[in-house]
Design an enzyme around this catalytic site. Structure first.
Site, PDB file in Angstrom:
ATOM      1  N   HIS A  28      44.914  37.587  31.187  1.00  0.00           N
ATOM      2  CA  HIS A  28      44.453  38.982  31.158  1.00  0.00           C
ATOM      3  C   HIS A  28      45.361  39.858  32.020  1.00  0.00           C
ATOM      4  CE1 HIS A  28      42.695  38.510  35.138  1.00  0.00           C
ATOM      5  NE2 HIS A  28      41.847  37.567  34.732  1.00  0.00           N
ATOM      6  N   HIS A  31      46.527  38.577  35.516  1.00  0.00           N
ATOM      7  CA  HIS A  31      47.581  37.554  35.527  1.00  0.00           C
ATOM      8  C   HIS A  31      48.942  38.194  35.231  1.00  0.00           C
ATOM      9  CE1 HIS A  31      43.957  35.152  33.979  1.00  0.00           C
ATOM     10  NE2 HIS A  31      44.135  34.796  35.240  1.00  0.00           N
ATOM     11  N   CYS A 137      32.137  26.173  44.580  1.00  0.00           N
ATOM     12  CA  CYS A 137      32.262  27.103  43.444  1.00  0.00           C
ATOM     13  C   CYS A 137      33.285  26.528  42.477  1.00  0.00           C
ATOM     14  CB  CYS A 137      32.707  28.489  43.902  1.00  0.00           C
ATOM     15  SG  CYS A 137      33.140  29.538  42.496  1.00  0.00           S
ATOM     16  N   CYS A 140      36.261  28.929  41.698  1.00  0.00           N
ATOM     17  CA  CYS A 140      37.345  28.892  42.700  1.00  0.00           C
ATOM     18  C   CYS A 140      37.902  27.487  42.850  1.00  0.00           C
ATOM     19  CB  CYS A 140      36.834  29.325  44.073  1.00  0.00           C
ATOM     20  SG  CYS A 140      36.294  31.026  44.188  1.00  0.00           S
ATOM     21  N   CYS A 162      28.757  32.636  44.830  1.00  0.00           N
ATOM     22  CA  CYS A 162      30.135  32.724  45.310  1.00  0.00           C
ATOM     23  C   CYS A 162      30.485  34.201  45.486  1.00  0.00           C
ATOM     24  CB  CYS A 162      31.079  32.091  44.283  1.00  0.00           C
ATOM     25  SG  CYS A 162      32.798  32.598  44.502  1.00  0.00           S
ATOM     26  N   HIS A 165      33.168  35.102  42.534  1.00  0.00           N
ATOM     27  CA  HIS A 165      32.741  35.042  41.129  1.00  0.00           C
ATOM     28  C   HIS A 165      31.349  35.583  40.883  1.00  0.00           C
ATOM     29  CE1 HIS A 165      36.214  32.317  41.065  1.00  0.00           C
ATOM     30  NE2 HIS A 165      36.314  32.694  39.818  1.00  0.00           N
ATOM     31  N   LYS A 313      36.815  43.372  40.786  1.00  0.00           N
ATOM     32  CA  LYS A 313      38.044  42.662  40.444  1.00  0.00           C
ATOM     33  C   LYS A 313      38.061  42.401  38.942  1.00  0.00           C
ATOM     34  CE  LYS A 313      40.458  38.297  41.258  1.00  0.00           C
ATOM     35  NZ  LYS A 313      40.140  37.061  40.581  1.00  0.00           N
ATOM     36  N   LYS A 316      37.914  37.769  33.589  1.00  0.00           N
ATOM     37  CA  LYS A 316      37.603  37.523  32.190  1.00  0.00           C
ATOM     38  C   LYS A 316      36.316  38.241  31.798  1.00  0.00           C
ATOM     39  CE  LYS A 316      35.781  33.824  29.739  1.00  0.00           C
ATOM     40  NZ  LYS A 316      35.086  32.603  30.087  1.00  0.00           N
TER      41      LYS A 316
HETATM   42  N1  MSP Z   1      45.219  28.083  39.361  1.00  0.00           N
HETATM   43  C1  MSP Z   1      45.046  28.871  40.528  1.00  0.00           C
HETATM   44  C2  MSP Z   1      46.371  29.119  41.210  1.00  0.00           C
HETATM   45  C3  MSP Z   1      47.115  27.901  41.624  1.00  0.00           C
HETATM   46  S1  MSP Z   1      48.652  28.272  42.347  1.00  0.00           S
HETATM   47  C4  MSP Z   1      49.173  26.840  42.991  1.00  0.00           C
HETATM   48  C5  MSP Z   1      44.416  30.202  40.141  1.00  0.00           C
HETATM   49  N2  MSP Z   1      44.596  30.583  38.880  1.00  0.00           N
HETATM   50  S2  MSP Z   1      44.033  31.927  38.224  1.00  0.00           S
HETATM   51  O1  MSP Z   1      44.226  31.794  36.808  1.00  0.00           O
HETATM   52  O2  MSP Z   1      42.711  32.195  38.679  1.00  0.00           O
HETATM   53  O3  MSP Z   1      45.045  33.047  38.621  1.00  0.00           O
HETATM   54  C6  MSP Z   1      45.033  33.564  39.870  1.00  0.00           C
HETATM   55  C7  MSP Z   1      46.091  34.640  40.017  1.00  0.00           C
HETATM   56  O4  MSP Z   1      46.105  35.574  38.938  1.00  0.00           O
HETATM   57  C8  MSP Z   1      45.751  35.485  41.212  1.00  0.00           C
HETATM   58  O5  MSP Z   1      46.097  34.907  42.406  1.00  0.00           O
HETATM   59  C9  MSP Z   1      46.561  36.710  40.903  1.00  0.00           C
HETATM   60  O6  MSP Z   1      47.897  36.465  41.193  1.00  0.00           O
HETATM   61  C10 MSP Z   1      46.322  36.863  39.424  1.00  0.00           C
HETATM   62  N3  MSP Z   1      45.120  37.658  39.161  1.00  0.00           N
HETATM   63  C11 MSP Z   1      43.994  37.264  38.499  1.00  0.00           C
HETATM   64  N4  MSP Z   1      43.127  38.301  38.434  1.00  0.00           N
HETATM   65  C12 MSP Z   1      43.668  39.363  39.051  1.00  0.00           C
HETATM   66  C13 MSP Z   1      43.298  40.698  39.236  1.00  0.00           C
HETATM   67  N5  MSP Z   1      42.182  41.201  38.795  1.00  0.00           N
HETATM   68  N6  MSP Z   1      44.164  41.497  39.885  1.00  0.00           N
HETATM   69  C14 MSP Z   1      45.367  41.055  40.344  1.00  0.00           C
HETATM   70  N7  MSP Z   1      45.749  39.813  40.186  1.00  0.00           N
HETATM   71  C15 MSP Z   1      44.916  38.932  39.582  1.00  0.00           C
HETATM   72  O7  MSP Z   1      43.826  30.825  40.987  1.00  0.00           O
END
Ligand code: MSP
Length: 547
Positions: A28, A31, A137, A140, A162, A165, A313, A316
């Site tokens: 999304h 990411h 959680c 997380c 959490c 979440h 935040k 999804k």
């Molecule tokens: N799989 C773990 C990360 C492991 S790294 C060794 C994880 N994945 S995640 O799919 O949840 O992606 C997390 C990352 O996506 C966040 O740390 C950030 O960089 C980015 N983001 C996800 N949602 C976000 C927002 N709403 N805003 C900004 N960045 C965001 O955690």
């Protein structure tokens, strides 16, 4: 995939990573935000002439993925394969992400090395067997402390939630293996002290310092209640905790334990880009793991803020249905890459709205930048048949542009390349664009042209006016030459269009090879370059959407 600067072989690459993303769902906006930032940063360093390594990938183990796959009636591996190939990789291609590698934690090159790393820690006495019970959680993939939980309301009344979440935590009780993280507190504090730039921005550093100062608990690094993970090498009943597995991607992807030469030429990472939600894993657990194994530590962990929707935040569940592709369909890929970095200070939270995007697109991209490019192209074609003239009559007005470019280049280089202040760096370039527009407005080349072109107003064109007209158009075109170079990391396709329409390539070579350090060298675009009108860089938006 981008090639690395072959002239730099032998030196260590500037190594940047994104988090590896969970593949429980399609990517999304959040990411894409981090991934685009890393792409701009690495492209910037490539244009500094550095050897660069940009890594992204996917985090495929753990309960979260396992449960999602189960809910869809497929195996976790099938689920991951499908999502990676059909959703993640295609989005990065679509967004022109020039990553050098894409690591998946289910790959053998990763899992074998993870086992070796953990076995090493075990052999060194850094890991022991113990028990733990606490709220967990799954979103997380982390044990929570009771104090940070929220009280549920409505459908969750009576439950503990959490804080990230806002879903109920589960009580987990396990016999696990533990990493002696608690012993690393003082060493970490010493390290942060000696390396003040290790955690950025300042707010993130403060959070990490106060967390570590409170004292660290040992970390449970295995799970025995499910099996979707990398086996603990000395105990078949356990899989390695998904975060230990995931963090190691940064090492396994660059040849840790497998390709010494590649590892030496890449390790350690210069910048780990992370969202602030996963800061502690990267700024506390990860360096402690590396210390335990005697590996050099990364240069910097930079935490970006959250993209927010309606004060929450972006995730999804609250995406309000906006996918990255919805925005690129409407605004184009380059405007998309530009917008989030331009509009939100990197490191802070920021909200996205259609109105703001529309407004900035129209005023900064279409009106300021796009119009400048099309005016200069059109006038050069009209008055000089597309043959870029020399600038025989440069004076103080032109010097303002030359100086403005030097300033914009230095600012952008420091802010984007060193400080990850993308908004500030892009603003410096767009301020320069405004200066060039003002220059044209004040110099009024269309009026000068009346006196310059034979038969247009006077019977014969005046040589002075011709020299002025040539100088004005050369100055504006040369300014645009530099703008194309400076914006290339942010907007690769648009800058290329501009580069082509300025006729720059035959004399100066491919845009990607242009160096930031030379961007402000005035006079690089030679007289005689074939300037064409070119396509409109930022077309008027269709169907103006507002939410
Ligand atoms: N799989 C773990 C990360 C492991 S790294 C060794 C994880 N994945 S995640 O799919 O949840 O992606 C997390 C990352 O996506 C966040 O740390 C950030 O960089 C980015 N983001 C996800 N949602 C976000 C927002 N709403 N805003 C900004 N960045 C965001 O955690």
């Amino acid at each position: 995939m981008a090639a690395t600067g072959e002239e730099q072989q032998g030196t260590k690459a500037f190594y940047v990573s994104t988090p590896i993303y969970y593949v429980n769902d399609a990517p999304h906006l959040g990411h894409a935000y981090t991934t685009v930032a890393g792409d701009v940063l690495t492209r910037w360093h490539r244009q500094r002439g550095e050897k660069v390594w940009y890594l992204t990938g996917t985090d495929e183990h753990g309960q979260k993925i396992m449960r999602t796959a189960e809910a869809h009636g497929v195996t976790p591996q099938e689920w991951c394969d499908k999502l990676v190939e059909e959703a993640w990789k295609p989005l990065w291609e679509h967004l022109e992400i020039a990553n050098d590698d894409f690591i998946r934690t289910t790959e053998k090159r990763h899992t074998d090395r993870v086992q070796e790393f953990v076995q090493d820690l075990y052999d060194k006495g850094e890991i022991y067997r113990g028990g733990y019970e606490g709220p967990y959680c799954v979103g997380c993939e982390e044990y929570k402390t009771p104090g940070e939980l929220l009280d549920g309301e409505g459908e969750y009344a009576g439950l503990k939630l959490c804080p990230i979440h806002k879903t109920p935590v589960e009580m987990l009780k396990e016999e696990n293996y533990f990493f002696k993280l608690s012993e690393y507190g003082p060493k970490l504090l010493e390290f942060y002290e000696a390396n003040p730039g290790f955690v950025q921005p300042e707010s993130a550093r403060n959070e990490v310092l106060s967390f570590v100062r409170q004292g660290l608990n040992d970390l449970s690094i295995s799970r025995s209640t499910f099996d979707w993970g990398v086996r603990v090498p000395w105990d078949d009943n356990h899989v390695i905790y998904v975060w230990i597995d995931a963090l190691l991607n940064y090492a396994t992807a660059v040849g840790y334990g497998a390709d010494e030469q590649k590892f030496a030429g890449t390790w350690p990472a210069d910048v780990h880009l992370v969202g602030k939600d996963i800061l502690r894993f990267h700024a506390v657990i990860w360096p402690a793991m590396l210390m335990a194994n005697g590996l050099p530590l990364p240069g910097k962990v930079f935490a970006n803020g959250w993209l927010m929707v309606g004060g929450e935040k972006m995730s999804k569940s609250n995406l309000t249905g906006i996918k990255p592709q919805d925005l690129t369909d409407h605004f184009g890929v380059d405007a998309y890459r530009w917008y989030f970095l331009r509009a939100i200070q990197y490191g802070q939270d920021g909200s996205f709205s259609w109105e703001d995007f529309t407004h900035r697109y129209t005023s900064e991209l279409a009106n300021d930048f796009g119009n400048l490019a099309s005016r200069v192209g059109a006038m050069t074609v009209k008055y000089f048949d597309g043959d870029l003239p020399a600038a025989p009559a440069a004076g103080p007005a032109e010097q303002v542009i030359v100086d403005g470019l030097a300033h914009a280049t230095a600012e952008a280089d420091r802010r984007i390349g060193d400080e990850l202040d993308f908004a500030g760096g892009i603003a410096a370039v767009f301020d320069f664009i405004k200066k060039v527009n003002l220059y044209l407005t004040e110099q009024e080349p269309w009026k000068v042209a009346k006196a310059a072109i034979p038969g247009a107003a006077d019977a014969a064109g005046s040589p002075e006016a011709q020299a002025r007209l040539a100088t004005i158009l050369y100055t504006a075109a040369e300014a645009l030459r530099a703008v194309a170079v400076l914006l290339h990391p942010v907007m690769p396709a648009t800058s290329q269009q501009l580069w082509t329409s300025l006729g720059a390539e035959p004399a100066l070579g491919p845009l990607a090879d242009q160096r930031i350090a030379e961007a402000a060298e005035w006079g690089r675009l030679p007289a005689g370059a074939r300037v064409t009108k070119g396509a409109i860089l930022f077309p008027r938006l269709e169907d103006p959407k507002t939410d």
